[in-house]
Write an enzyme that holds these catalytic residues in place. Structure first.
Site, PDB file in Angstrom:
ATOM      1  CD  GLU A  47      -2.353   1.269   2.897  1.00 13.70           C
ATOM      2  OE1 GLU A  47      -1.822   0.655   3.846  1.00 13.70           O
ATOM      3  OE2 GLU A  47      -3.428   1.900   2.997  1.00 13.70           O
ATOM      4  CG  ASN A 110      -4.793   4.019   0.257  1.00 15.32           C
ATOM      5  OD1 ASN A 110      -4.070   3.456  -0.569  1.00 15.32           O
ATOM      6  ND2 ASN A 110      -4.614   3.919   1.570  1.00 15.32           N
ATOM      7  CE  LYS A 127      -7.287   1.380   3.739  1.00 12.88           C
ATOM      8  NZ  LYS A 127      -6.011   1.776   4.420  1.00 12.88           N
ATOM      9  CD  GLU A 146      -5.443   4.855   5.550  1.00 12.64           C
ATOM     10  OE1 GLU A 146      -5.096   4.082   6.455  1.00 12.64           O
ATOM     11  OE2 GLU A 146      -5.819   4.471   4.440  1.00 12.64           O
ATOM     12  CB  CYS A 172      -4.290  -1.344   4.572  1.00 17.80           C
ATOM     13  SG  CYS A 172      -3.391  -1.317   6.128  1.00 17.80           S
ATOM     14  CG  ASN A 197       1.837   1.493   4.469  1.00 17.05           C
ATOM     15  OD1 ASN A 197       2.493   2.486   4.261  1.00 17.05           O
ATOM     16  ND2 ASN A 197       1.753   0.547   3.558  1.00 17.05           N
TER      17      ASN A 197
HETATM   18  N1  ING Z   1      -3.605   0.664   8.647  1.00 16.65           N
HETATM   19  C1  ING Z   1      -4.099  -0.064   9.753  1.00 16.65           C
HETATM   20  C2  ING Z   1      -4.710  -1.404   9.377  1.00 16.65           C
HETATM   21  O1  ING Z   1      -5.900  -1.581   9.225  1.00 16.65           O
HETATM   22  C3  ING Z   1      -5.405  -0.083  11.793  1.00 16.65           C
HETATM   23  C4  ING Z   1      -5.018   0.742  10.600  1.00 16.65           C
HETATM   24  C5  ING Z   1      -4.439  -0.703  12.574  1.00 16.65           C
HETATM   25  C6  ING Z   1      -6.719  -0.229  12.099  1.00 16.65           C
HETATM   26  C7  ING Z   1      -4.826  -1.491  13.661  1.00 16.65           C
HETATM   27  C8  ING Z   1      -7.117  -1.011  13.187  1.00 16.65           C
HETATM   28  C9  ING Z   1      -6.160  -1.638  13.978  1.00 16.65           C
HETATM   29  O2  ING Z   1      -3.906  -2.318   9.317  1.00 16.65           O
HETATM   30  C10 ING Z   1      -4.188   1.007   7.479  1.00 16.65           C
HETATM   31  N2  ING Z   1      -3.440   1.725   6.623  1.00 16.65           N
HETATM   32  O3  ING Z   1      -5.343   0.702   7.197  1.00 16.65           O
END
Ligand code: ING
Length: 317
Positions: A47, A110, A127, A146, A172, A197
């Site tokens: 990503e 995205n 996304k 985001e 992601c 990411n």
């Molecule tokens: N990053 C994270 C993901 O879904 C996240 C955001 C992390 C959400 C942990 C919930 C818990 O892996 C992106 N870029 O979506």
């Protein structure tokens, strides 16, 4: 009868604010060549592969924000990647920030693209599940903006017949939502490519660090098995200007088993000689959607956004 396709994931180490696109593309080409040397026909990059994970920064100047976006694909900086992939006859998935003009309006997404072995863009995904917040959280160690910098994707979850397989894409946070994979599964997907990411630290809800990787892996494994599909997950990871993101790039078989996993948190290629028929027995048995699904009982999934608890206490006399 096996139907083999050699699949690769190109995990990407940190991209710092000072790193320009040309230097990043050089790294992507090096991983593409390594994957090709290991027999790969299709490589999944990550990503927002061309820049640092800029949603971690609070920015208000639109020109500063737009510096992280691509206005054409391929562009001068990314054309060398397309050219090399065409020479090696290797298809790829690439994630990037897309700025485009649609119906007289500037749109920012995205985005990921699916490029076949002739270097042709055959598919695009934008996304849909945008995590994080859109307002500034000054007390947080970093932001996750985001929802501020991207619009919700408007292309849906699609599957393309390319390179001899049914290939789908997501990005992601999409991987955490079973709806993502079920919509792809209902299009007979055989390979799902997903770049991510993921910050190592959860800024919103303190949780034990081991749970981050646990949740990442169980979502990929469950969704692979429940839709009998291969899942190729590519991290951007390591410390970007000091901000840690975890690795855990892996290739999951339709059985739900992890068959390859990255070991570090830098540029690293993992490859599997996949049998695209491996999921067939699951699609003919446990998850034979035609025989077993009862859509007449699934209405809430598409009708209701937030959960609504029962209003009546069943124990009340
Ligand atoms: N990053 C994270 C993901 O879904 C996240 C955001 C992390 C959400 C942990 C919930 C818990 O892996 C992106 N870029 O979506």
């Amino acid at each position: 009868m096996a139907r083999r396709m050699t699949l690769a994931v190109a995990q990407q180490g940190p991209v710092h604010l000072k790193d320009n696109r040309a230097s990043v593309v050089k790294r992507l080409i090096a991983m593409l060549e390594r994957a090709h040397s290991m027999g790969a026909e299709f490589v999944v990059f990550t990503e927002l592969a061309l820049t640092t994970f800029f949603p971690r920064y609070w920015m208000t100047d639109q020109s500063e924000i737009d510096a992280f976006f691509e206005t054409s694909m391929p562009s001068n900086e990314t054309e060398p990647l397309f050219q090399r992939a065409r020479e090696l006859a290797v298809g790829f998935y690439l994630g990037y920030a897309e700025k485009t003009e649609e119906n007289g309006r500037t749109r920012r997404f995205n985005t990921s693209i699916l490029v076949n072995r002739k270097g042709k863009i055959v598919g695009k995904y934008r996304k849909i599940h945008l995590p994080g917040h859109s307002d500034h959280l000054p007390k947080a160690p970093f932001q996750h903006l985001e929802k501020r910098y991207f619009e919700v994707g408007n292309l849906g979850f699609k599957v393309w017949r390319t390179m001899g397989a049914n290939v789908g894409m997501c990005i992601c946070n999409d991987r955490r939502w079973p709806e993502t994979f079920r919509v792809l599964g209902l299009q007979a997907v055989e390979v799902v490519a997903v770049g991510y990411n993921t910050p190592t630290e959860n800024i919103h809800h303190p949780e034990p660090a081991h749970l981050r990787m646990h949740h990442h892996l169980i979502t990929l494994q469950a969704n692979a098995y429940q839709n009998a599909t291969w899942v190729l997950a590519a991290a951007k990871c390591g410390r970007e200007d000091g901000f840690a993101m975890f690795g855990g790039s892996c290739i999951v078989a339709p059985t739900g088993e992890i068959v390859a996993q990255a070991q570090g948190e830098d540029d690293e290629v993992i490859v599997v000689d996949a049998d695209l028929e491996l999921g067939a027995y699951i699609k003919r048995g446990t998850f034979d959607f035609a025989r077993h699904r009862r859509i007449e009982h699934y209405g809430l999934i598409a009708e209701r956004t937030a959960a609504v608890a029962p209003t009546v206490d069943s124990d009340a006399d």
